[in-house]
Design a protein around this motif. Sequence first.
Motif, PDB file in Angstrom:
ATOM      1  N   TRP A  20      -2.864   3.798   4.282  1.00  0.00           N
ATOM      2  CA  TRP A  20      -2.159   4.475   3.197  1.00  0.00           C
ATOM      3  C   TRP A  20      -0.795   3.844   2.951  1.00  0.00           C
ATOM      4  CZ3 TRP A  20      -2.235  10.358   2.176  1.00  0.00           C
ATOM      5  CH2 TRP A  20      -3.555  10.764   1.858  1.00  0.00           C
ATOM      6  N   TRP A  21      -0.132   4.045   1.806  1.00  0.00           N
ATOM      7  CA  TRP A  21      -0.481   4.843   0.634  1.00  0.00           C
ATOM      8  C   TRP A  21      -1.265   3.993  -0.345  1.00  0.00           C
ATOM      9  CZ3 TRP A  21       1.145   9.948  -0.515  1.00  0.00           C
ATOM     10  CH2 TRP A  21       0.976  10.369  -1.836  1.00  0.00           C
ATOM     11  N   PRO A  22      -2.241   4.530  -1.078  1.00  0.00           N
ATOM     12  CA  PRO A  22      -3.015   3.730  -2.030  1.00  0.00           C
ATOM     13  C   PRO A  22      -2.218   3.371  -3.286  1.00  0.00           C
ATOM     14  CG  PRO A  22      -3.669   6.045  -2.125  1.00  0.00           C
ATOM     15  CD  PRO A  22      -2.704   5.926  -0.977  1.00  0.00           C
ATOM     16  N   ALA A  23      -1.414   2.315  -3.211  1.00  0.00           N
ATOM     17  CA  ALA A  23      -0.596   1.874  -4.348  1.00  0.00           C
ATOM     18  C   ALA A  23      -0.315   0.389  -4.206  1.00  0.00           C
ATOM     19  CB  ALA A  23       0.710   2.660  -4.393  1.00  0.00           C
ATOM     20  N   ASP A  24      -0.021  -0.261  -5.326  1.00  0.00           N
ATOM     21  CA  ASP A  24       0.233  -1.702  -5.328  1.00  0.00           C
ATOM     22  C   ASP A  24       1.711  -2.041  -5.124  1.00  0.00           C
ATOM     23  OD1 ASP A  24      -2.456  -2.276  -5.774  1.00  0.00           O
ATOM     24  OD2 ASP A  24      -2.220  -2.122  -7.955  1.00  0.00           O
ATOM     25  N   SER A  25       2.573  -1.048  -5.245  1.00  0.00           N
ATOM     26  CA  SER A  25       4.010  -1.295  -5.098  1.00  0.00           C
ATOM     27  C   SER A  25       4.708  -0.004  -4.708  1.00  0.00           C
ATOM     28  CB  SER A  25       4.609  -1.817  -6.414  1.00  0.00           C
ATOM     29  OG  SER A  25       4.555  -0.800  -7.410  1.00  0.00           O
ATOM     30  N   ALA A  26       5.950  -0.128  -4.241  1.00  0.00           N
ATOM     31  CA  ALA A  26       6.729   1.055  -3.883  1.00  0.00           C
ATOM     32  C   ALA A  26       6.965   1.937  -5.102  1.00  0.00           C
ATOM     33  CB  ALA A  26       8.061   0.631  -3.264  1.00  0.00           C
ATOM     34  N   MET A  27       7.204   1.315  -6.241  1.00  0.00           N
ATOM     35  CA  MET A  27       7.410   2.069  -7.475  1.00  0.00           C
ATOM     36  C   MET A  27       6.175   2.890  -7.823  1.00  0.00           C
ATOM     37  SD  MET A  27       9.331   2.831 -10.046  1.00  0.00           S
ATOM     38  CE  MET A  27       9.087   3.552 -11.674  1.00  0.00           C
ATOM     39  N   GLU A  28       5.013   2.251  -7.765  1.00  0.00           N
ATOM     40  CA  GLU A  28       3.762   2.948  -8.050  1.00  0.00           C
ATOM     41  C   GLU A  28       3.530   4.068  -7.045  1.00  0.00           C
ATOM     42  OE1 GLU A  28      -0.990   1.949  -7.981  1.00  0.00           O
ATOM     43  OE2 GLU A  28       0.372   0.411  -8.751  1.00  0.00           O
ATOM     44  N   MET A  29       3.881   3.814  -5.788  1.00  0.00           N
ATOM     45  CA  MET A  29       3.711   4.826  -4.753  1.00  0.00           C
ATOM     46  C   MET A  29       4.541   6.072  -5.070  1.00  0.00           C
ATOM     47  SD  MET A  29       5.449   6.146  -1.979  1.00  0.00           S
ATOM     48  CE  MET A  29       4.703   7.728  -1.694  1.00  0.00           C
TER      49      MET A  29
END
Length: 212
Positions: A20-29
């Motif tokens: 985790w977390w399922p995101a491509d970037s910290a911003m997206e997270m």
Amino acid sequence: MRTYQAIYDTLFSHYGPQGWWPADSAMEMMLGAILVQHTNWNNVEKAMKNVKVYRSPEELYELSLDELATLIRPSGFFNTKAKRIKSFLMWFRQYDYDVRKLRYLKRLELREQLLQIHGIGKETADVILLYAFGKPIFVVDAYARRLFKRLGFNMPDTYDAFRSDVERELPESVEIYNEYHALIVMHAKVHCKATPICTDCPLWEYCERQIS
């Protein structure tokens, strides 16, 4: 022996790393952490597909509330969440939308700033601290409360008291807190549901059958 560490070890051994977390970037997270409030992840993914059309936080910041609400409509409560995202972007803008500038802040200082943002409560703030900024912190969510209540732990009523209880026992490890939150969510989906499925539960030996 029933301890927070023993529960973690058992869950990790059973389910393995969750990544985790399922995101491509910290911003997206961070946007995902706001969007997932009061909805499920499938709806968040639909909203994030729309958001990704705007590749920078600057572009998102320039959108009107109505435009932003339209983008995130699949996540539900879209008018409310649009205001929360706007408030978040206003805060993030002070740091030039640069996560690196925030990672140098101490955990509690950064947490306090996040809690000042409209619509970000303790759980969302802690998820952001953990997964976007790499700060070791235990996330207290409804799944965690349900699980540890059923296991017979004497949990404090308040969010921060419960969080501190867990953190006193566990090592100060981002990796462990990262996995622990994800493992609890996984276990809640597979076994420790509102109506629990106790057959083959990896935590059966620890459970005091305090099922409610």
